[in-house]
Design an enzyme around this catalytic site. Structure first.
Site, PDB file in Angstrom:
ATOM      1  N   GLY A 190      23.075 -15.457 -23.648  1.00 27.88           N
ATOM      2  CA  GLY A 190      23.854 -14.354 -23.105  1.00 27.88           C
ATOM      3  C   GLY A 190      24.862 -13.930 -24.153  1.00 27.88           C
ATOM      4  O   GLY A 190      24.543 -13.831 -25.331  1.00 27.88           O
ATOM      5  N   GLU A 191      26.104 -13.742 -23.756  1.00 26.33           N
ATOM      6  CA  GLU A 191      27.182 -13.388 -24.673  1.00 26.33           C
ATOM      7  C   GLU A 191      28.250 -14.476 -24.586  1.00 26.33           C
ATOM      8  O   GLU A 191      28.893 -14.651 -23.551  1.00 26.33           O
ATOM      9  CB  GLU A 191      27.755 -12.018 -24.297  1.00 26.33           C
ATOM     10  CG  GLU A 191      29.004 -11.620 -25.055  1.00 26.33           C
ATOM     11  CD  GLU A 191      28.860 -11.764 -26.556  1.00 26.33           C
ATOM     12  OE1 GLU A 191      29.681 -12.492 -27.157  1.00 26.33           O
ATOM     13  OE2 GLU A 191      27.920 -11.157 -27.126  1.00 26.33           O
ATOM     14  N   SER A 192      28.411 -15.230 -25.670  1.00 24.85           N
ATOM     15  CA  SER A 192      29.293 -16.400 -25.633  1.00 24.85           C
ATOM     16  C   SER A 192      30.730 -16.037 -25.277  1.00 24.85           C
ATOM     17  O   SER A 192      31.396 -16.766 -24.547  1.00 24.85           O
ATOM     18  CB  SER A 192      29.244 -17.141 -26.968  1.00 24.85           C
ATOM     19  OG  SER A 192      29.616 -16.296 -28.041  1.00 24.85           O
ATOM     20  N   CYS A 243      20.943 -20.540 -27.417  1.00 26.62           N
ATOM     21  CA  CYS A 243      21.510 -19.313 -27.973  1.00 26.62           C
ATOM     22  C   CYS A 243      23.042 -19.309 -27.771  1.00 26.62           C
ATOM     23  O   CYS A 243      23.735 -20.074 -28.410  1.00 26.62           O
ATOM     24  CB  CYS A 243      20.822 -18.082 -27.378  1.00 26.62           C
ATOM     25  SG  CYS A 243      21.079 -16.577 -28.361  1.00 26.62           S
ATOM     26  N   ARG A 267      27.728 -16.908 -35.180  1.00 28.58           N
ATOM     27  CA  ARG A 267      27.245 -16.021 -34.126  1.00 28.58           C
ATOM     28  C   ARG A 267      26.393 -14.897 -34.720  1.00 28.58           C
ATOM     29  O   ARG A 267      26.706 -14.365 -35.779  1.00 28.58           O
ATOM     30  CB  ARG A 267      28.417 -15.429 -33.350  1.00 28.58           C
ATOM     31  CG  ARG A 267      29.289 -16.470 -32.678  1.00 28.58           C
ATOM     32  CD  ARG A 267      30.597 -15.916 -32.161  1.00 28.58           C
ATOM     33  NE  ARG A 267      30.382 -14.928 -31.120  1.00 28.58           N
ATOM     34  CZ  ARG A 267      30.759 -13.658 -31.225  1.00 28.58           C
ATOM     35  NH1 ARG A 267      31.345 -13.206 -32.327  1.00 28.58           N
ATOM     36  NH2 ARG A 267      30.550 -12.819 -30.228  1.00 28.58           N
ATOM     37  N   ILE A 270      16.897 -13.857 -30.193  1.00 25.13           N
ATOM     38  CA  ILE A 270      17.567 -12.594 -29.864  1.00 25.13           C
ATOM     39  C   ILE A 270      19.050 -12.751 -30.197  1.00 25.13           C
ATOM     40  O   ILE A 270      19.756 -13.519 -29.549  1.00 25.13           O
ATOM     41  CB  ILE A 270      17.404 -12.239 -28.375  1.00 25.13           C
ATOM     42  CG1 ILE A 270      15.925 -12.192 -27.967  1.00 25.13           C
ATOM     43  CG2 ILE A 270      18.081 -10.901 -28.069  1.00 25.13           C
ATOM     44  CD1 ILE A 270      15.714 -12.050 -26.467  1.00 25.13           C
ATOM     45  N   ARG A 271      19.518 -12.039 -31.223  1.00 24.61           N
ATOM     46  CA  ARG A 271      20.922 -12.178 -31.667  1.00 24.61           C
ATOM     47  C   ARG A 271      21.279 -13.660 -31.785  1.00 24.61           C
ATOM     48  O   ARG A 271      22.327 -14.116 -31.320  1.00 24.61           O
ATOM     49  CB  ARG A 271      21.875 -11.461 -30.706  1.00 24.61           C
ATOM     50  CG  ARG A 271      21.675  -9.973 -30.626  1.00 24.61           C
ATOM     51  CD  ARG A 271      22.582  -9.335 -29.585  1.00 24.61           C
ATOM     52  NE  ARG A 271      23.974  -9.542 -29.928  1.00 24.61           N
ATOM     53  CZ  ARG A 271      24.992  -9.442 -29.067  1.00 24.61           C
ATOM     54  NH1 ARG A 271      24.735  -9.173 -27.804  1.00 24.61           N
ATOM     55  NH2 ARG A 271      26.235  -9.618 -29.455  1.00 24.61           N
ATOM     56  N   HIS A 323      15.506 -18.814 -27.296  1.00 23.01           N
ATOM     57  CA  HIS A 323      15.421 -18.746 -25.840  1.00 23.01           C
ATOM     58  C   HIS A 323      14.115 -19.394 -25.357  1.00 23.01           C
ATOM     59  O   HIS A 323      13.113 -18.705 -25.179  1.00 23.01           O
ATOM     60  CB  HIS A 323      15.447 -17.290 -25.371  1.00 23.01           C
ATOM     61  CG  HIS A 323      16.760 -16.614 -25.551  1.00 23.01           C
ATOM     62  ND1 HIS A 323      17.692 -16.521 -24.536  1.00 23.01           N
ATOM     63  CD2 HIS A 323      17.294 -15.983 -26.634  1.00 23.01           C
ATOM     64  CE1 HIS A 323      18.754 -15.860 -24.994  1.00 23.01           C
ATOM     65  NE2 HIS A 323      18.529 -15.526 -26.254  1.00 23.01           N
ATOM     66  N   GLU A 325      13.371 -20.348 -22.483  1.00 26.15           N
ATOM     67  CA  GLU A 325      13.070 -19.957 -21.107  1.00 26.15           C
ATOM     68  C   GLU A 325      12.277 -18.654 -21.002  1.00 26.15           C
ATOM     69  O   GLU A 325      11.793 -18.305 -19.920  1.00 26.15           O
ATOM     70  CB  GLU A 325      14.386 -19.816 -20.307  1.00 26.15           C
ATOM     71  CG  GLU A 325      15.193 -18.563 -20.574  1.00 26.15           C
ATOM     72  CD  GLU A 325      15.974 -18.553 -21.876  1.00 26.15           C
ATOM     73  OE1 GLU A 325      16.684 -17.570 -22.121  1.00 26.15           O
ATOM     74  OE2 GLU A 325      15.868 -19.528 -22.645  1.00 26.15           O
TER      75      GLU A 325
END
Length: 209
Positions: free
Chosen positions: A49-51, A81, A112, A143-144, A189, A191
């Protein structure tokens, strides 16, 4: 044999996908939003997600500190991630996280978005040590993704990527899955594919296997 009790931190990210993979791996799964819901868990997944968003959402109820305390008491933790960033002992570009607690404990230094922006997302087949059917590669979605720049003593590299991060050079192999005791971290990821072997490994870790 009693199924391990695994939680998924449900502040943001691919929560449902982790729940599916863990359930398919034999765990009893529940989502976690507040410290009280950590009680009785053998393991916890901290998803991507976004840390910074996750750290901000966790701050009012001191959830990161509670996860750290439960890990110190024996709970296994798997960060993917953004979850890897929150587990890392050091973050190279931590400005956006300043003033917010992280879980910490995994003796790595990460950067990051170390593999680039959303447009730089990619999939790579990885050889991952310790998985059943190890001869068959694991399809990993980046992803990122955070880049693991440094490893501390006692950190085992389970998989490395052929793709250079933004700070690296072509030909370098960067760690992308690591383990230290009852901590597991992945830059990618797991999952987002149907291959649940990394989740199976974590369920075994949480169950004390």
């Amino acid at each position: 044999m009693t199924a391990p009790q695994i939680g998924v931190l449900a502040l943001q990210g691919a929560v449902a996908e982790h729940v599916r993979a863990l359930a398919a791996s034999g765990a009893e799964v529940r989502t976690v939003h507040r410290p009280a819901e950590l009680e009785g868990l053998d393991g916890l997944v901290v998803p991507g997600g976004e840390s910074t968003t996750m750290a901000r959402l966790a701050a009012p109820v001191r959830l990161m500190e509670a996860v750290r305390e439960r890990h110190d008491a024996g709970m296994a933790v798997f960060g993917t991630c953004a979850g890897l960033i929150l587990l890392a002992e050091s973050v190279a570009d931590a400005e956006a996280l300043e003033g917010f607690e992280r879980i910490r404990g995994l003796d790595v230094r990460v950067r990051r978005n170390g593999y680039g922006s959303q447009l730089d997302s990619f999939t790579e087949d990885l050889a991952v040590a310790g998985l059943p059917g190890e001869e068959h590669p694991l399809s990993a979605v980046f992803i990122r993704a955070p880049l693991i720049e440094e490893l501390g003593e006692g950190v085992e590299v389970l998989a490395a990527s052929e793709v250079a991060g933004t700070q690296g050079t072509d030909g370098e192999r960067s760690p992308v899955a690591v383990r230290q005791g009852r901590l597991l971290g992945a830059s990618f990821h797991p999952e987002l594919t149907e291959d649940t072997r990394l989740h199976q490994l974590f369920v075994e870790m949480a169950g004390g296997a």
